[in-house]
Design an enzyme around this catalytic site. Structure first.
Site, mmCIF file in Angstrom:
data_model
loop_
_atom_site.group_PDB
_atom_site.id
_atom_site.type_symbol
_atom_site.label_atom_id
_atom_site.label_comp_id
_atom_site.label_asym_id
_atom_site.label_seq_id
_atom_site.Cartn_x
_atom_site.Cartn_y
_atom_site.Cartn_z
ATOM 1 N N GLY A 84 75.110 41.642 37.012
ATOM 2 C CA GLY A 84 74.269 42.689 36.464
ATOM 3 C C GLY A 84 73.902 42.445 35.019
ATOM 4 O O GLY A 84 72.828 41.951 34.703
ATOM 5 N N ARG A 85 74.808 42.806 34.102
ATOM 6 C CA ARG A 85 74.488 42.730 32.667
ATOM 7 C C ARG A 85 74.065 41.333 32.238
ATOM 8 O O ARG A 85 73.170 41.180 31.400
ATOM 9 C CB ARG A 85 75.692 43.192 31.851
ATOM 10 C CG ARG A 85 75.904 44.705 31.848
ATOM 11 C CD ARG A 85 77.291 45.059 31.343
ATOM 12 N NE ARG A 85 78.315 44.604 32.271
ATOM 13 C CZ ARG A 85 79.595 44.495 31.954
ATOM 14 N NH1 ARG A 85 79.999 44.765 30.731
ATOM 15 N NH2 ARG A 85 80.474 44.096 32.858
ATOM 16 N N TYR B 128 76.429 58.330 44.998
ATOM 17 C CA TYR B 128 75.121 58.823 45.418
ATOM 18 C C TYR B 128 75.203 59.319 46.861
ATOM 19 O O TYR B 128 76.268 59.331 47.464
ATOM 20 C CB TYR B 128 74.066 57.745 45.210
ATOM 21 C CG TYR B 128 73.930 57.379 43.741
ATOM 22 C CD1 TYR B 128 73.665 58.360 42.778
ATOM 23 C CD2 TYR B 128 74.123 56.079 43.289
ATOM 24 C CE1 TYR B 128 73.572 58.056 41.424
ATOM 25 C CE2 TYR B 128 74.030 55.764 41.934
ATOM 26 C CZ TYR B 128 73.763 56.757 41.010
ATOM 27 O OH TYR B 128 73.680 56.450 39.675
ATOM 28 N N GLN C 161 66.436 47.973 46.947
ATOM 29 C CA GLN C 161 67.582 48.863 47.117
ATOM 30 C C GLN C 161 67.081 50.301 47.253
ATOM 31 O O GLN C 161 66.439 50.830 46.337
ATOM 32 C CB GLN C 161 68.537 48.775 45.927
ATOM 33 C CG GLN C 161 69.820 49.585 46.160
ATOM 34 C CD GLN C 161 70.680 49.695 44.925
ATOM 35 O OE1 GLN C 161 70.318 50.386 43.975
ATOM 36 N NE2 GLN C 161 71.831 49.030 44.923
#
Length: 374
Positions: free
Chosen positions: A317-318, A174, A95
């Site tokens: 994710g987590r 971002y 990424q």
């Protein structure tokens, strides 16, 4: 009906399952080393690994040990990771990350923060510096094509390291997201104003990444709901902007488009909107571009989304932090480890990073603990 175990064609690749490891900033090493090799190799059972956000140039960041891919040493470090993942029959995309106006104000080596416009994000703080200063006013980028070329150079380095593909991080407030959103982009030139102009920057990056890797090895992450890093448009602008952007991305026949749902945890100021990401499913042709969905999915909801055809794969994710064998656990409907070592979440060594057990080890530890108790 598709399930977690169903293989998925992704461009020229065949994913062994539909469990995707999300990009997770773990803040361990600017130059990936043996600890990162262990971490990613442990998770090679995923259908696809998406690396943590990886800087395309040296930047001041709240996560001072986030990795980059702008030096030869970093390329060499990533190559060892890629080779190890491939040895376990895994696939891995990198990424590519530029944080733009939310860079750390005092860790920029004397350079200014940059953004599409000279508009500071609100509500930020940097806990690594005493007094916790917030975001500063960035310098408006004069020539966005320079930054597009930085992404291309990063993709060339990623290819040298052997990555199977690249993902553009165009979410979470971002740099590419800052161009897309009309609250952070007030430009009056060809890079701002209309929907087409605001989307020109991320689409320009995608086109350059495709020239390096081929369009069918390029993906993108988007978060239409906003919220994080003081980003978020009204409902009308959000629907119009992302409708146009996703149509353009679909026309480019990318490997995948990843959409992240709204997550209130990262939006304490309530800047974002709980936008339904599934409204854009019909704009993505799964014959050539997969639709990934991300954010706060549990095993049951993810399975239902796959079975219904609402998405082609689920990004976790987590759960991938505390379950290195998450794909196998989901496929075999095994108990998940929901404990997170918060101290080891960002920064540190093995604790909370590579010492989470697989299902078999977890059960063995529980068995031995019961014997000791008895």
């Amino acid at each position: 009906m598709p399930s977690y175990s169903t293989p998925l064609k992704l461009g020229p690749l065949l994913l062994k399952n539909r469990v995707i490891m999300a990009s997770l900033t773990r803040d361990r090493n600017r130059i990936p080393g043996p600890l990162q090799v262990e971490y990613y190799t442990q998770r090679a059972g995923a259908g696809l690994i998406l690396t943590e956000g990886t800087f395309i140039e040296e930047l001041g960041c709240e996560w001072s040990n986030a990795p980059g891919i702008y030096t030869n040493e970093q390329v060499a470090g990533w190559k060892k990771i890629v080779d190890s993942v491939h040895a376990r029959q895994g696939l891995i995309y990198i990424q590519l990350w530029h944080i733009g106006r939310v860079a750390h104000p005092l860790l920029q080596n004397g350079r200014p923060n940059v953004g599409p416009s000279a508009l500071a994000a609100k509500g930020g703080k940097f806990s690594q510096i005493k007094g916790e200063p917030g975001y500063v006013v960035p310098e408006a980028i004069k020539d966005p094509t320079f930054y597009i070329s930085l992404y291309k150079q990063a993709a060339e380095r990623a290819k040298e390291a052997g990555f199977d593909g690249v993902e553009l991080h165009s979410a979470n407030g971002y740099l590419p997201h800052q161009f897309i959103d009309n609250t952070s982009n007030h430009r009056t030139d060809q890079w701002g104003g209309s929907v087409e102009n605001r989307c020109r920057f991320p689409l320009g990056i995608i086109d350059e990444l495709s020239r390096v890797y081929g369009n069918d090895r390029v993906g993108i992450k988007l978060s239409p709901s906003g919220g994080y890093n003081d980003i978020g448009m009204n409902d009308t602008d959000t629907i119009e902007t992302y409708g146009y952007l996703i149509k353009e991305l679909n026309a480019r026949r990318l490997a995948y488009i990843q959409l992240a749902r709204y997550w209130a945890f990262v939006d304490p100021a309530g800047r974002g909107k709980n936008v339904d990401i599934f409204q854009w499913r019909k704009l993505i042709n799964s014959e050539h571009t997969a639709f990934f969905v991300n954010t706060d999915f549990d095993s049951e909801e993810g399975a239902k989304v796959l079975e219904s055809g609402m998405a082609d794969a689920i990004v976790f994710g987590r759960l991938y932090i505390s379950n290195p064998d998450l794909a196998e656990r989901l496929i075999k409907n095994r108990e998940l480890n929901t404990y997170l070592n918060m101290q080891g979440l960002c920064g540190g060594g093995r604790e909370g990073y590579t010492n989470y057990p697989t299902y078999e080890k977890q059960k063995l530890q529980q068995f031995l603990s019961n014997i000791e108790y008895l």
